[in-house]
Design an enzyme around this catalytic site. Structure first.
Site, PDB file in Angstrom:
ATOM      1  N   HIS A 118       4.348   4.288  -5.534  1.00  0.00           N
ATOM      2  CA  HIS A 118       5.339   3.276  -5.177  1.00  0.00           C
ATOM      3  C   HIS A 118       5.712   2.480  -6.425  1.00  0.00           C
ATOM      4  O   HIS A 118       4.942   2.403  -7.378  1.00  0.00           O
ATOM      5  CB  HIS A 118       4.781   2.346  -4.111  1.00  0.00           C
ATOM      6  CG  HIS A 118       4.600   2.994  -2.772  1.00  0.00           C
ATOM      7  ND1 HIS A 118       4.425   2.262  -1.618  1.00  0.00           N
ATOM      8  CD2 HIS A 118       4.559   4.306  -2.402  1.00  0.00           C
ATOM      9  CE1 HIS A 118       4.290   3.091  -0.593  1.00  0.00           C
ATOM     10  NE2 HIS A 118       4.365   4.337  -1.048  1.00  0.00           N
TER      11      HIS A 118
ATOM     12  N   GLU B  31       5.795  -0.664  -6.976  1.00  0.00           N
ATOM     13  CA  GLU B  31       4.868  -1.754  -7.286  1.00  0.00           C
ATOM     14  C   GLU B  31       3.565  -1.233  -7.885  1.00  0.00           C
ATOM     15  O   GLU B  31       3.055  -1.820  -8.849  1.00  0.00           O
ATOM     16  CB  GLU B  31       4.564  -2.582  -6.023  1.00  0.00           C
ATOM     17  CG  GLU B  31       5.772  -3.304  -5.466  1.00  0.00           C
ATOM     18  CD  GLU B  31       6.581  -2.460  -4.478  1.00  0.00           C
ATOM     19  OE1 GLU B  31       7.480  -3.029  -3.843  1.00  0.00           O
ATOM     20  OE2 GLU B  31       6.315  -1.247  -4.329  1.00  0.00           O
TER      21      GLU B  31
ATOM     22  N   CYS C 207       0.593  -1.549  -1.687  1.00  0.00           N
ATOM     23  CA  CYS C 207       1.040  -2.228  -2.907  1.00  0.00           C
ATOM     24  C   CYS C 207       0.536  -3.671  -2.943  1.00  0.00           C
ATOM     25  O   CYS C 207       0.174  -4.173  -4.012  1.00  0.00           O
ATOM     26  CB  CYS C 207       2.550  -2.175  -3.003  1.00  0.00           C
ATOM     27  SG  CYS C 207       3.171  -0.495  -3.256  1.00  0.00           S
TER      28      CYS C 207
ATOM     29  N   CYS D 202       4.499  -3.073   0.416  1.00  0.00           N
ATOM     30  CA  CYS D 202       3.770  -2.558   1.577  1.00  0.00           C
ATOM     31  C   CYS D 202       2.306  -2.990   1.475  1.00  0.00           C
ATOM     32  O   CYS D 202       1.887  -3.592   0.481  1.00  0.00           O
ATOM     33  CB  CYS D 202       3.890  -1.039   1.645  1.00  0.00           C
ATOM     34  SG  CYS D 202       2.934  -0.164   0.381  1.00  0.00           S
TER      35      CYS D 202
END
Length: 173
Positions: A68, A70, A101, A98
């Protein structure tokens, strides 16, 4: 309004012009991720002295479900910044982090998060990807279970934050 010691509520009015500039960069990275075939998410970590570490989604191109924006930005920031610098850094992201993250942000020691599109806003766009429903767990809730404060600002209204998802989910998930 600002957040409490565990990252509770903070409204978009707490976002400065500089915050908006960094959020715009995160959305530009999301567009870049989408253009190269990844999910449309981008992230920037900015140290107090202005140094920047960036990340964009690499779930598809690297075949990495943890890739991801992040987590990629946190990895880059952790390699470039000291623990003290991370504590004073701000993570800017095109979409609310999320749960995975949020955990990475918590464990990195980053002290502030600013996001554009909310997790609820994303869920309204993407009900399901690859047969898996999205995880409905806002970052504030994850941070609230930690033992250190993380300031959270968002959602910050930014036109491009939802527009980068237009037409992506469904055929391309």
């Amino acid at each position: 309004m600002t957040s409490d010691a565990h990252g509770a509520a903070s409204d978009a009015s707490a976002a400065s012009d500089l915050d908006l500039d960094h959020l715009d960069r995160a959305v530009a990275l999301a567009r870049h991720a989408r253009a190269r075939g990844d999910h449309p998410f981008g992230c920037v970590v900015v140290a107090a002295d202005g140094r920047i570490a960036e990340g964009l989604n690499s779930v598809v191109t690297r075949r990495d479900p943890t890739g991801h924006a992040e987590t990629n930005a946190v990895r880059a920031a952790a390699a470039a910044f000291t623990a003290a610098e991370l504590a004073r850094a701000t993570l800017y992201t095109s979409t609310e982090p999320c749960a995975m993250c949020s955990g990475a942000i918590y464990w990195s020691g980053i002290g502030r998060v600013v996001f554009a599109l909310s997790e609820a806003g994303l869920r309204a766009i993407v009900a399901e990807q690859e047969g898996v429903p999205t995880l409905a767990l806002p970052c504030r809730e994850v941070f609230a279970h930690g033992g250190r404060p993380i300031e959270v600002v968002g959602p910050v209204p930014l036109d491009g934050a939802s527009a980068v998802h237009d037409g992506f989910w469904g055929a391309n998930a």
